[in-house]
Design an enzyme around this catalytic site. Structure first.
Site, short mmCIF file in Angstrom:
data_model
loop_
_atom_site.label_atom_id
_atom_site.label_comp_id
_atom_site.label_asym_id
_atom_site.label_seq_id
_atom_site.Cartn_x
_atom_site.Cartn_y
_atom_site.Cartn_z
N GLY A 311 -4.51 -29.44 41.81
CA GLY A 311 -5.57 -30.26 42.40
C GLY A 311 -5.87 -31.47 41.55
O GLY A 311 -5.02 -31.94 40.78
N SER A 312 -7.10 -31.92 41.63
CA SER A 312 -7.45 -33.19 41.01
C SER A 312 -7.27 -33.21 39.51
O SER A 312 -7.16 -34.29 38.91
CB SER A 312 -8.91 -33.51 41.32
OG SER A 312 -9.13 -33.43 42.69
N ALA A 313 -7.28 -32.05 38.92
CA ALA A 313 -7.13 -32.03 37.46
C ALA A 313 -5.83 -32.70 37.05
O ALA A 313 -5.68 -33.18 35.93
CB ALA A 313 -7.17 -30.59 36.96
N LYS A 315 -4.79 -35.46 37.99
CA LYS A 315 -4.90 -36.92 37.95
C LYS A 315 -4.83 -37.48 36.54
O LYS A 315 -4.36 -38.61 36.34
CB LYS A 315 -6.23 -37.36 38.59
CG LYS A 315 -6.19 -37.24 40.11
CD LYS A 315 -7.59 -37.43 40.69
CE LYS A 315 -7.60 -37.08 42.16
NZ LYS A 315 -8.96 -36.80 42.64
#
Lengths: 685, 390
Positions: A311-313, A315
């Protein structure tokens, strides 16, 4: 005196001498006979006698211990007895079975079946409980009374063909603590999972053969009953885990999971500079003492066997790649399309909150999907692929642990579809293990150098000599020092006001981190109900001493990493820092100072070496009906005590082996979960 | 020869010191060996490693008393008591068959239980028979060659005793006693033809009995090849040979015997010499043999120097009481003779045997004290002494 009887005559005298001569002849004959037997046949006969009097015995190896970095015992071997038999030497199976069945807890028929197997040697019952062992010894003594030491070979008794041999049994005194990391063994003390499996060669020990003198009854005569023969003991494996940190991680993870009724979770604590894993927690986890009762999922060390979408981690790794490749500067601005980014007719990327123009730093701070996709685009597939692989994604970390999952990172250069490249930027279409993520994160806290994860610190022989030592090993430089520093600063803003995870900051510290809320794949589609809430970060932000990542699986009520995972991170970080001797700087007690590196934690010099932490009362997830009063443990076995106290939530220390003889607190004392207790054991003999 | 004995001069009669010392040496060696050979077994059977040695030491004390008594009583007095002694021995042999007083061990009725003491009348019966023969031979002297006077009466008396002992059953002691009787009759002047005839008859009868009894026959077979029958019938002999052989020249060392760990049955009684040879080697065996040879040669010397025929015959008989079982026992443990229950004098565990043997030595000492060797030095001791002095 008696004149009637004169002296004997000449002939009588001669005959007496003849008799003497006869006796002398016999004497000579005997002399020759003994000389023949002893001097000439002697060596042969001695060899033959030795063959008859001695027997080779295998000495079963004793498995080495598994210790944490401070020498606390995580896995030890205790001595138990097993009953073995030589079926071919038993004449009256019926009688023996009838007598022994109740002692050993068999049905007569079952025991008879075992004792009539056509094998020279059988295990009758492994790992007797102390009570059964005592009962068996009593039975043996009774047999000795009934038919005292037999005469000769044909008088061998049935009861001599069935006897006890000592064995080592694996026991995990910390119960479920780090259970999936430790793994477990089978009944023959061979490691099947985890460290037990991976380091089996070191732990197993060296079985040895020795000759023992037997008497005619088949009993061992000189049984130099050493507690353990150091020759057969396996090496001890010292882990990098810290029992206390492991405990904190497991406890806080369980609390977070309970709060959000999550399905499970993972937590890792790593030292960024060395790559040493200090804690590796998961839920559900297992108690290796009773591993058979747990599901496969609980037994696997999912921190490195389970690949998930980050997920966003993810990024931060995109941003770091873009910055290090120098295609962007932190202050470069991207337009985030007000939340809806159309890549093609059917391909749309959404942001949770619509944003206009964001800097690179803000993209990370606000966790904009569209911004991250544009960053990835700007970097280009070739460079991005290079960086992500440098970070260690898509390949094993070489942690030397069974079943490590390499994750999946598609070859970006060959990937034509723009949407695939775009979604990768916010952690979809890529699978990683929590360990890979944590190690990659740690690289940013280690001036851009990726370290190899270390789970085993050293291997020490039973005599205490170092057999092997594992030093921290850098894998490669992933980022420049400059980029790493920049990333820390950017990630720090995530935990500031305006970021996604202000809840992650322990009081008095700064945190550089990133949240993630990954949709779980259900079947072939992303679920809208099942998420993985992620928070990973480092404290303190300016000079990280710990890299911690928390994954909460399927939280209910709240789903966001910043809400669900960040508080768990905060608790683990706060307590671990205190244990390690880092205290918040009191005079600078401002929460969330917006500039990096304004806070410098001062490591307490006089930090206690073996910290005694007081944990807040906590009801462990597993206790169904907690005990409120200390039970009387005396006379119970380790296993029974374990089972009993399992429900109490007490933290137990065990000493010795055998049956419980003493305890602290004493029976009847009121106890509350989370307290500590000490139980002393002694073997019945 | 015995300078110190001479130095003591008149007052105390001088005994054969060499005889006495060798007997005491054997008894002392026996006590040591019994402890070494029996402690493991005693621990297992009676939970007391000193079980046998305590008893043996007690009997040794009594035995020394018997020796002093025998040394003190003028042996000529026995001539007056000979029939009374014979009667007592006879009654003793009968009593073992009565369950109240007789004790049965392993199916054999050989013992009398007298309070704390356990006596084996056959050991004393041997002395009684020897006493009777010595008395009778000395009286009949020249008439010995007549079958009706010199052979038959002795055979009848001795035969009754031998039969009773054999009935217990104690086959070994019975055969030994028979051998003693024949030897004494031979020395006393009975015609050799009578003896050979009777012996032939006896052997024929014995072989008939043996052949008919499969158990005894098997025993003979196992003796012929102990290795083949090593698992059952030849077990004891095989273990004995293994033990002796293990000893080698120098032995395994005191206390190092393996055979005593229940491998060798009767390790502390009949087969004690095997254990001794295992621990002390061939040299140890030579020591034991030498002590016996000294004892026996001195006994023969006493017999030759005795002041009268009774003393000579008595001394010879008593020497045989010790010497013959010793020779046979040594032959049995080394596989020369077939196995039979026969203990080694002085060394084997057994109170009655020790007491009887010490009493015999006491009587020998008394005879030696009256010897008239001043008149003319007797021919130097022959054979046995020469052979063991090596």
């Amino acid at each position: 005196m008696n004149p009637v009887n004169p002296e004997i005559g000449k002939w009588v005298r001669l005959r007496i001498l003849l008799v003497a001569l006869g006796l002398a002849c016999i004497g000579l004959w005997l002399c020759g006979r003994f000389f023949y037997l002893q001097a000439i046949r002697g060596p042969d006969l001695r060899e033959e006698a030795t063959r008859e009097h001695q027997k080779y015995f295998p000495i079963l190896p004793v498995r080495g211990m598994i210790l944490d970095r401070r020498g606390n015992e995580l896995a030890i071997s205790t001595r138990v007895s097993s009953v073995v038999a030589h079926p071919s030497q038993i004449k009256n199976v019926n009688r023996l079975s009838r007598e022994l069945a109740p002692i050993l807890g068999f049905k007569t028929r079952e025991l008879k079946e075992i004792l009539t197997r056509a094998r020279p040697f059988v295990w009758v019952k492994r790992h007797l409980t102390p009570e059964r062992e005592e009962a068996f010894l009593a039975w043996q003594a009774a047999q000795d009374q009934k038919t005292p030491a037999g005469k000769g070979g044909n008088a061998r008794r049935d009861s001599d063909a069935i006897y006890l041999i000592p064995e080592a049994r694996r026991y995990y005194p910390q119960q479920a603590l780090a259970g999936p990391v430790l793994g477990f063994c089978n009944i023959d003390d061979e490691g099947l999972e985890g460290i037990e499996f991976q380091y089996d060669n070191y732990l197993y020990g060296k079985p040895k053969k020795c000759t023992k003198l037997l008497d005619a009854r088949g009993h061992i005569v000189v049984s130099g009953e050493k507690v353990w023969d150091p020759d057969v003991m396996g090496h001890n494996v010292v882990l990098t885990l810290d029992r206390t940190l492991q405990y904190i991680a497991e406890k806080e993870l369980a609390r977070g999971i309970e709060k959000y009724h999550a399905a499970g979770g993972l937590a890792l604590v790593v030292q960024p500079q060395t790559g040493e894993i200090l804690a590796m927690a998961q839920s559900p986890a297992m108690d290796p003492n009773r591993q058979a009762q747990y599901s496969e999922e609980a037994r696997r060390n999912r921190n490195l066997t389970h690949a998930l979408e980050p997920g966003s981690a993810f990024k931060i790794f995109i941003a770091a790649s873009a910055l290090d490749a120098q295609v962007v500067k932190p202050s470069d601005k991207f337009h985030c399309e007000n939340g809806v980014y159309r890549l093609g007719p059917k391909e749309v990327i959404h942001d949770v909150h619509p944003y206009g123009t964001l800097t690179v730093q803000q993209i990370v701070q606000k966790s904009s999907n569209i911004g991250a996709a544009k960053l990835a685009n700007r970097t280009g597939p070739e460079k991005l692929d290079h960086y992500l692989r440098s970070f260690g994604f898509g390949r094993p970390t070489n942690i030397f642990f069974p079943g490590e999952n390499a994750g999946l990172l598609k070859n970006l250069r060959l990937c034509r579809s723009p949407i695939d490249r775009a979604t990768l930027a916010f952690g979809q279409g890529v699978s990683v293990t929590p360990l890979q993520m944590t190690m990659a994160l740690s690289a940013m806290g280690n001036d851009g150098v990726l370290m190899e994860p270390l789970l085993v610190k050293e291997i020490v022989s039973a005599q205490g000599e170092k057999v092997e030592e594992f030093h921290p090993r850098p894998v490669r430089r992933v980022l420049s020092q400059q980029t790493a520093q920049t990333m820390l600063a950017i990630m720090e803003t995530v935990t500031q006001a305006g970021g996604t995870a202000p809840l992650a900051v322990p009081e008095g510290f700064t945190v550089a981190g990133k949240t993630g809320t990954a949709q779980k794949l259900v079947g072939r589609a992303y679920s809208h109900h099942k998420f993985t809430a992620v928070f990973m970060g480092m404290v303190p932000a300016n000079k990280p001493v710990l890299a911690i990542s928390v994954f909460i699986d399927e939280p209910k009520g709240a789903i966001y990493g910043g809400v669900v995972a960040a508080p768990v991170f905060k608790e683990i970080a706060a307590q671990s820092l205190r244990v390690l001797g880092y205290y918040p700087a009191k005079e600078l007690k401002q929460d969330n100072v917006p500039v990096l590196a304004s806070l410098m934690p001062t490591p307490a010099v006089a930090a206690p070496a073996a910290p005694e932490f007081k944990q807040p009362p906590l009801k462990p997830k597993t206790s169904k009906e907690p005990l409120h009063v200390m039970p009387d443990l005396r006379g119970l076995t380790i296993r029974q005590v374990l089972d009993l106290l399992h429900r109490s939530g007490l933290h137990c220390r065990f000493e010795g082996s055998g049956m419980a003889v003493g305890q602290e607190p004493s029976p009847g004392t009121a106890i509350s979960p989370g307290g500590t207790c000490l139980v002393k054991f002694q073997s019945p003999s | 020869m015995q300078p110190d004995a001479k130095a003591q001069t008149a007052a105390p009669p001088h005994y054969d010191q060499i005889l006495q010392v060798s007997a005491f040496s054997l008894a002392a060696l026996g006590i040591t060996m019994i402890f070494i050979a029996s402690n493991v077994m005693a621990q297992a059977q009676y939970q007391d490693p000193y079980y046998f040695i305590k008893r043996q030491v007690m009997y040794a004390g009594l035995g020394v008393g018997a020796l002093l008594l025998g040394r003190r009583i003028n042996y000529h007095n026995y001539k007056r008591w000979v029939y009374r002694i014979l009667l007592i021995a006879f009654i003793g042999l009968l009593l073992v068959f009565f369950p109240v007083i007789g004790g049965k061990v392993r199916g054999a009725a050989r013992w009398l239980k007298l309070g704390p003491l356990t006596l084996q009348p056959s050991e004393f019966a041997k002395l009684a028979v020897v006493l009777f023969l010595a008395y009778s031979l000395a009286r009949k002297q020249e008439k010995m060659k007549y079958f009706g006077i010199g052979f038959l009466p002795h055979m009848i008396v001795a035969g009754v005793f031998i039969a009773l002992i054999g009935k217990e059953p104690d086959f070994g002691t019975a055969v030994t006693l028979a051998a003693i009787v024949f030897t004494m009759l031979f020395v006393g002047g009975t015609r050799v033809t009578h003896i050979l005839l009777f012996l032939g008859l006896g052997i024929a009868l014995a072989s008939l009995l043996v052949m008919r009894d499969p158990k005894k026959f098997a025993r003979i077979l196992s003796f012929l090849d102990p290795w083949k029958y090593g698992a059952d019938l030849g077990y004891q002999l095989k273990q004995s040979l293994l033990a002796i052989g293990s000893g080698g020249l120098w032995g395994l060392g005191p206390g190092q015997s393996k055979a005593k760990l229940f491998y060798l049955p009767d390790a502390h009684t009949d087969f004690i010499l095997s254990i001794f040879s295992e621990e002390m080697g061939f040299l140890g065996f030579l020591l034991v043999l030498a002590l016996f040879v000294i004892l026996i040669s001195r006994g023969i010397l006493v017999s030759l120097r005795a002041p009268d025929a009774f003393g000579s015959y008595l001394a010879l008989g008593l020497t045989l009481v010790i010497g013959l079982p010793a020779a046979i026992n040594m032959g049995v443990v080394s596989g020369i003779f077939p196995t039979k229950g026969l203990s080694l004098p002085f060394l084997s565990y057994g109170g009655s045997s020790l007491m009887a043997n010490l009493l015999a030595v006491g009587i020998l000492l008394n005879i030696s004290s009256q010897s008239k060797h001043l008149a003319k030095p007797p021919p130097p001791k022959p054979t046995p002494a020469g052979e063991k002095k090596d």
